[in-house]
Scaffold this active site. Structure first.
Site, PDB file in Angstrom:
ATOM      1  N   HIS A   1       0.879  -1.168   0.000  1.00 22.45           N
ATOM      2  CA  HIS A   1       0.000   0.000   0.000  1.00 22.45           C
ATOM      3  C   HIS A   1       0.915   1.216   0.000  1.00 22.45           C
ATOM      4  O   HIS A   1       1.612   1.477   0.984  1.00 22.45           O
ATOM      5  CB  HIS A   1      -0.878  -0.039   1.253  1.00 22.45           C
ATOM      6  CG  HIS A   1      -1.707   1.174   1.468  1.00 22.45           C
ATOM      7  ND1 HIS A   1      -3.081   1.133   1.468  1.00 22.45           N
ATOM      8  CD2 HIS A   1      -1.383   2.476   1.708  1.00 22.45           C
ATOM      9  CE1 HIS A   1      -3.563   2.347   1.700  1.00 22.45           C
ATOM     10  NE2 HIS A   1      -2.545   3.180   1.845  1.00 22.45           N
TER      11      HIS A   1
ATOM     12  N   ASP B   1     -10.187  -4.384  -4.330  1.00 19.73           N
ATOM     13  CA  ASP B   1     -10.002  -3.766  -3.013  1.00 19.73           C
ATOM     14  C   ASP B   1     -11.351  -3.686  -2.296  1.00 19.73           C
ATOM     15  O   ASP B   1     -11.695  -2.674  -1.675  1.00 19.73           O
ATOM     16  CB  ASP B   1      -9.353  -2.391  -3.126  1.00 19.73           C
ATOM     17  CG  ASP B   1      -8.878  -1.842  -1.777  1.00 19.73           C
ATOM     18  OD1 ASP B   1      -8.891  -2.604  -0.789  1.00 19.73           O
ATOM     19  OD2 ASP B   1      -8.513  -0.649  -1.701  1.00 19.73           O
TER      20      ASP B   1
END
Length: 433
Positions: free
Chosen positions: A182, A310
């Site tokens: 991330h 996601d």
């Protein structure tokens, strides 16, 4: 004789096997037995009529949040696996930011046990990069790999320390684990609610510059080049990130990357038109129209290997707040195909590349089974209706999550049936269509 199942009349699209045309798919004992143009079906054998539909390898999503253990009020492994199957996904990779985080074998084993009991899509756990996702010391990758993890990630949190990130890439090499990252520089990002730019200024919201992502991407590409480790860049949203990944691949850096349906199709101006609707709030935030075009181009040319949703369900407790106070995250498993097929319809991406990005490319990125209908492969199959129109009603989602920017939208393209190991887990025969 093994029980045979024939999927007949559909357009079989399997980029990994270079197949695109009307074919019959034959399944025996949970595996693909044959894909052929002229296949005679024995009398009494079971058949599924796929005329007018696409028959593809089961879709694979290597970035979902199933929330279990610890946040079952948001999602469970069972509800997430069912939602995945409803979207045509036969396998998902579960992120480790649970409570407790998946930084040890006991949590990994629990997720696998719940997945086996649930049915629906297959679930592949992802372990933590660092213990407790605190960014201080590495988790035990050997233990996580042995328990069944297919990658490591601190998703939801960036690895702020470059030294720790270097060690993670080196340590993961010993177990051939991709390190999924991330990318967000915490100091540069600060406290934010959306993408930094004119739209944020107009709405009076604090913004996160795209450079907060781009800087971290460039850092980790350099570290992957230094170590030879397997880097996977999650939810790419910025033009500079796409450029950096493209250049790194040309240099031979071992990097794969993903884009989400929302970053491929929505921009911050769309958020502005929606008002302060927290179903449009996610991390990374929706970027500028120029960033969206760059992400689309990156997916089309293979710089970005795959599409991942996601999928990040939250309850009303976290989302029904003022925009800058609401949690980041939306659901995406049940809308992904419809949102992404629009890219092919508009000529932004070829159909074969779209299917590859949803099947064989994610399978390769995390080295998991599936992604093809080749003889002997697991009989994980999606039957997709490319012209079915439907109105998005979050209240009818199989996921517990209800927050999606497509709520109420009329979309085209929907999953008709999903098979895992040759068994129909979504569709009329499963009672789910």
């Amino acid at each position: 004789m093994p029980e045979l199942l024939f999927i007949e009349g559909g357009r079989v699209i399997d980029p990994a096997a270079a197949v695109d045309g009307i074919r019959t798919v034959v399944i025996a004992d949970g595996r693909i037995a044959e894909v052929g143009e002229r296949v005679e079906r024995p009398r009494g054998a079971r058949a599924l009529d796929a005329r007018g539909k696409w028959v593809t390898p089961g879709l694979i999503d290597i970035h979902v949040h199933l929330r279990e253990p610890g946040q079952e009020y948001k999602e469970t492994v069972a509800s997430g696996a069912r939602a995945a199957a409803a979207g045509g996904f036969t396998a998902v990779a579960a992120m480790p930011n649970t409570l407790p985080p998946n930084d040890n074998a006991s949590v990994t084993e629990l997720v696998l046990q719940r997945a086996q009991a649930a049915g629906g899509a297959r679930v592949y756990p992802v372990g933590c990069i660092s213990r407790g996702q605190k960014g201080e010391e590495l988790a035990e990758y050997g233990e996580l790999r042995a328990a069944g993890c297919v990658a490591v990630s601190d998703d939801g949190r960036p690895v702020a320390s470059p030294a720790l990130m270097r060690r993670a890439l080196e340590y993961a090499l010993a177990f051939d684990l991709p390190v999924a990252v991330h990318e967000e520089d915490p100091a540069l990002a600060g406290r934010w609610a959306m993408n930094e730019g004119p739209v944020a200024t107009r709405l009076g919201l604090a913004g996160m510059p795209a450079q907060a992502e781009e800087i971290m991407v460039l850092r980790d590409l350099a570290l992957a080049e230094l170590t030879g480790g397997r880097l996977h860049v999650q939810h790419v949203s910025a033009a500079g990130s796409v450029r950096g990944i493209r250049e790194a691949k040309r240099r031979g850096v071992r990097v794969t990357a993903e884009a989400t349906p929302h970053h491929l199709t929505l921009a911050d101006e769309d958020l502005a038109r929606a008002g302060y609707d927290t179903s449009w709030k996610m991390n990374p935030p929706l970027r500028s129209a120029d960033d969206v075009r760059a992400v689309q181009e990156g997916l089309a040319d293979g710089t970005l290997d795959c599409i991942a949703t996601d999928h990040a369900p939250h309850s009303a407790v976290e989302k029904d707040l003022e925009f800058d106070q609401a949690a980041n995250g939306i659901v995406g498993l049940e809308t992904a195909f419809a949102v992404c097929i629009a890219l092919a319809r508009k000529g932004i991406i070829r159909v074969a590349r779209l299917v590859e990005a949803l099947t064989s490319a994610p399978a390769r990125a995390f080295a998991i089974p599936g992604g093809t209908l080749a003889r002997g492969a697991p009989a994980d199959v999606a039957i997709l209706d490319p012209v079915a129109e439907w109105r998005v009603d979050p209240g009818r989602f199989l996921s517990k999550g209800r927050h999606t920017p497509w709520s109420g939208a009329l979309l085209t393209g929907r999953c008709a049936a999903t098979l895992v190991g040759g068994a129909v887990v979504f569709g009329e025969e499963a009672g789910g269509a």
